[in-house]
Design a protein around this motif. Structure first.
Motif, mmCIF file in Angstrom:
data_model
loop_
_atom_site.group_PDB
_atom_site.id
_atom_site.type_symbol
_atom_site.label_atom_id
_atom_site.label_comp_id
_atom_site.label_asym_id
_atom_site.label_seq_id
_atom_site.Cartn_x
_atom_site.Cartn_y
_atom_site.Cartn_z
ATOM 1 N N VAL A 1 0.863 -1.192 0.000
ATOM 2 C CA VAL A 1 0.000 0.000 0.000
ATOM 3 C C VAL A 1 0.892 1.232 0.000
ATOM 4 N N CYS A 2 0.346 2.346 -0.439
ATOM 5 C CA CYS A 2 1.059 3.620 -0.402
ATOM 6 C C CYS A 2 0.352 4.526 0.602
ATOM 7 N N LEU A 3 1.144 5.159 1.457
ATOM 8 C CA LEU A 3 0.594 6.060 2.471
ATOM 9 C C LEU A 3 1.152 7.464 2.258
ATOM 10 N N TRP A 4 0.250 8.442 2.359
ATOM 11 C CA TRP A 4 0.683 9.841 2.344
ATOM 12 C C TRP A 4 1.272 10.134 3.710
ATOM 13 N N LEU A 5 2.492 10.641 3.734
ATOM 14 C CA LEU A 5 3.133 10.976 5.008
ATOM 15 C C LEU A 5 3.037 12.464 5.315
ATOM 16 N N GLY A 6 2.677 13.243 4.334
ATOM 17 C CA GLY A 6 2.589 14.693 4.503
ATOM 18 C C GLY A 6 3.657 15.370 3.672
ATOM 19 N N ALA A 7 3.504 16.664 3.485
ATOM 20 C CA ALA A 7 4.448 17.471 2.705
ATOM 21 C C ALA A 7 4.692 16.860 1.325
ATOM 22 N N VAL B 1 4.620 13.813 0.318
ATOM 23 C CA VAL B 1 5.460 12.620 0.343
ATOM 24 C C VAL B 1 4.573 11.393 0.501
ATOM 25 N N MET B 2 4.768 10.415 -0.394
ATOM 26 C CA MET B 2 4.045 9.150 -0.320
ATOM 27 C C MET B 2 5.076 8.032 -0.362
ATOM 28 N N LEU B 3 4.894 7.035 0.525
ATOM 29 C CA LEU B 3 5.803 5.894 0.546
ATOM 30 C C LEU B 3 5.022 4.596 0.437
ATOM 31 N N GLU B 4 5.674 3.601 -0.181
ATOM 32 C CA GLU B 4 5.055 2.288 -0.316
ATOM 33 C C GLU B 4 5.484 1.424 0.874
ATOM 34 N N TYR B 5 4.518 0.726 1.462
ATOM 35 C CA TYR B 5 4.756 -0.153 2.609
ATOM 36 C C TYR B 5 4.105 -1.502 2.348
ATOM 37 N N ASP B 6 4.621 -2.537 3.029
ATOM 38 C CA ASP B 6 3.874 -3.781 3.139
ATOM 39 C C ASP B 6 2.665 -3.478 4.016
ATOM 40 N N ILE B 7 1.597 -4.230 3.840
ATOM 41 C CA ILE B 7 0.377 -3.960 4.617
ATOM 42 C C ILE B 7 0.649 -4.064 6.115
ATOM 43 N N ASP B 8 1.441 -5.063 6.525
ATOM 44 C CA ASP B 8 1.738 -5.221 7.952
ATOM 45 C C ASP B 8 2.546 -4.040 8.492
ATOM 46 N N GLU B 9 3.528 -3.580 7.726
ATOM 47 C CA GLU B 9 4.327 -2.415 8.129
ATOM 48 C C GLU B 9 3.455 -1.166 8.206
ATOM 49 N N ALA B 10 2.575 -1.008 7.233
ATOM 50 C CA ALA B 10 1.678 0.157 7.220
ATOM 51 C C ALA B 10 0.759 0.122 8.431
ATOM 52 N N GLN B 11 0.265 -1.066 8.757
ATOM 53 C CA GLN B 11 -0.615 -1.195 9.924
ATOM 54 C C GLN B 11 0.140 -0.829 11.199
ATOM 55 N N ALA B 12 1.364 -1.322 11.340
ATOM 56 C CA ALA B 12 2.172 -1.012 12.527
ATOM 57 C C ALA B 12 2.428 0.498 12.624
ATOM 58 N N LEU B 13 2.758 1.116 11.490
ATOM 59 C CA LEU B 13 3.008 2.564 11.473
ATOM 60 C C LEU B 13 1.761 3.340 11.860
ATOM 61 N N LEU B 14 0.624 2.970 11.285
ATOM 62 C CA LEU B 14 -0.620 3.684 11.570
ATOM 63 C C LEU B 14 -1.062 3.481 13.019
ATOM 64 N N GLU B 15 -0.869 2.279 13.558
ATOM 65 C CA GLU B 15 -1.215 2.048 14.965
ATOM 66 C C GLU B 15 -0.338 2.887 15.883
ATOM 67 N N LYS B 16 0.944 2.987 15.530
ATOM 68 C CA LYS B 16 1.862 3.846 16.307
ATOM 69 C C LYS B 16 1.426 5.308 16.208
ATOM 70 N N ASN B 17 1.094 5.744 14.992
ATOM 71 C CA ASN B 17 0.644 7.133 14.799
ATOM 72 C C ASN B 17 -0.647 7.412 15.564
ATOM 73 N N LEU B 18 -1.550 6.432 15.584
ATOM 74 C CA LEU B 18 -2.812 6.591 16.299
ATOM 75 C C LEU B 18 -2.575 6.721 17.802
ATOM 76 N N SER B 19 -1.709 5.880 18.348
ATOM 77 C CA SER B 19 -1.446 5.966 19.797
ATOM 78 C C SER B 19 -0.737 7.267 20.139
ATOM 79 N N THR B 20 0.179 7.712 19.277
ATOM 80 C CA THR B 20 0.870 8.992 19.511
ATOM 81 C C THR B 20 -0.113 10.157 19.445
ATOM 82 N N ALA B 21 -0.976 10.157 18.448
ATOM 83 C CA ALA B 21 -1.960 11.237 18.311
ATOM 84 C C ALA B 21 -2.925 11.243 19.495
ATOM 85 N N SER B 22 -3.333 10.067 19.962
ATOM 86 C CA SER B 22 -4.235 9.990 21.106
ATOM 87 C C SER B 22 -3.552 10.509 22.368
#
Length: 196
Positions: A120-126, A128-149
């Protein structure tokens, strides 16, 4: 007794660390002695300083409020993206494509057929878009969600602390103003009694 003092100091230091950047408003308990301190020559000068401090708190509140709004809009977007990733993971093992609609512009959607993939490709901002494996993307998004919370929770605490500083500053302003009114009325009474 010493442990109580150490505990209270630890609480004060923890509060200062937690609300770093927001100066604490000190409650003026004895206005008479406060006004005798150097730099507090007139009530007008003290009221100007307190009003300046109050305006700084307002500015900080505005900035924290804007950060809060950004986080409140960011958290649902992260959750929605995580849901999409979970759905893609379910479809990953099947040969059938994922049929969906995606947003092109406001109220304009397009049909799409996405073949099963593990990337999958995720927009990181500015831009910038990067391609990730689905598992890596999920881990990144879960980390981002906990940080934002966590950041949102910290922001709420800072806003509560800031509201306390507003109240303390407003009370200090009222106390100094009332002290000045009483002082002036005493001076006027003394002048009248001297004339008679």
């Amino acid at each position: 007794m010493a442990t109580t003092i150490d505990n209270s100091n630890a609480v004060v230091q923890a509060t200062k660390k937690r609300h770093l950047g927001i100066p604490e408003a000190i409650f003026v308990e004895d206005v008479e002695s406060f006004m005798k301190k150097p730099g507090n020559e007139t009530a007008d000068a003290v009221l100007r300083k307190l009003d300046e401090q109050y305006q700084k708190y307002k500015y900080m509140e505005l900035n924290l409020g804007q950060k809060k709004l950004r986080l409140k809009s960011q958290i649902p977007q992260i959750k929605q993206t995580l849901e999409i990733l979970l759905h893609m993971q379910k479809k990953k093992g099947t040969p059938e494509p994922l049929n969906t609609h995606f947003l092109l512009a406001e109220n304009v959607y397009c049909k799409a057929s996405v073949p099963p993939t593990d990337k999958v490709c995720l927009w990181l901002g500015a831009n910038v878009m990067l391609e990730y494996d689905i598992d890596e993307a999920q881990a990144l998004l879960e980390k981002n969600l906990s940080t934002a919370s966590r950041n949102l929770e910290s922001l709420e605490e800072d806003l509560d602390f800031l509201r306390d500083q507003f109240t303390t500053t407003e009370v200090n302003m009222a106390r100094v103003y009332n002290w000045d009114v009483k002082r002036r009325s005493k001076d006027n009474l003394l002048k009248l009694s001297d004339k008679s």
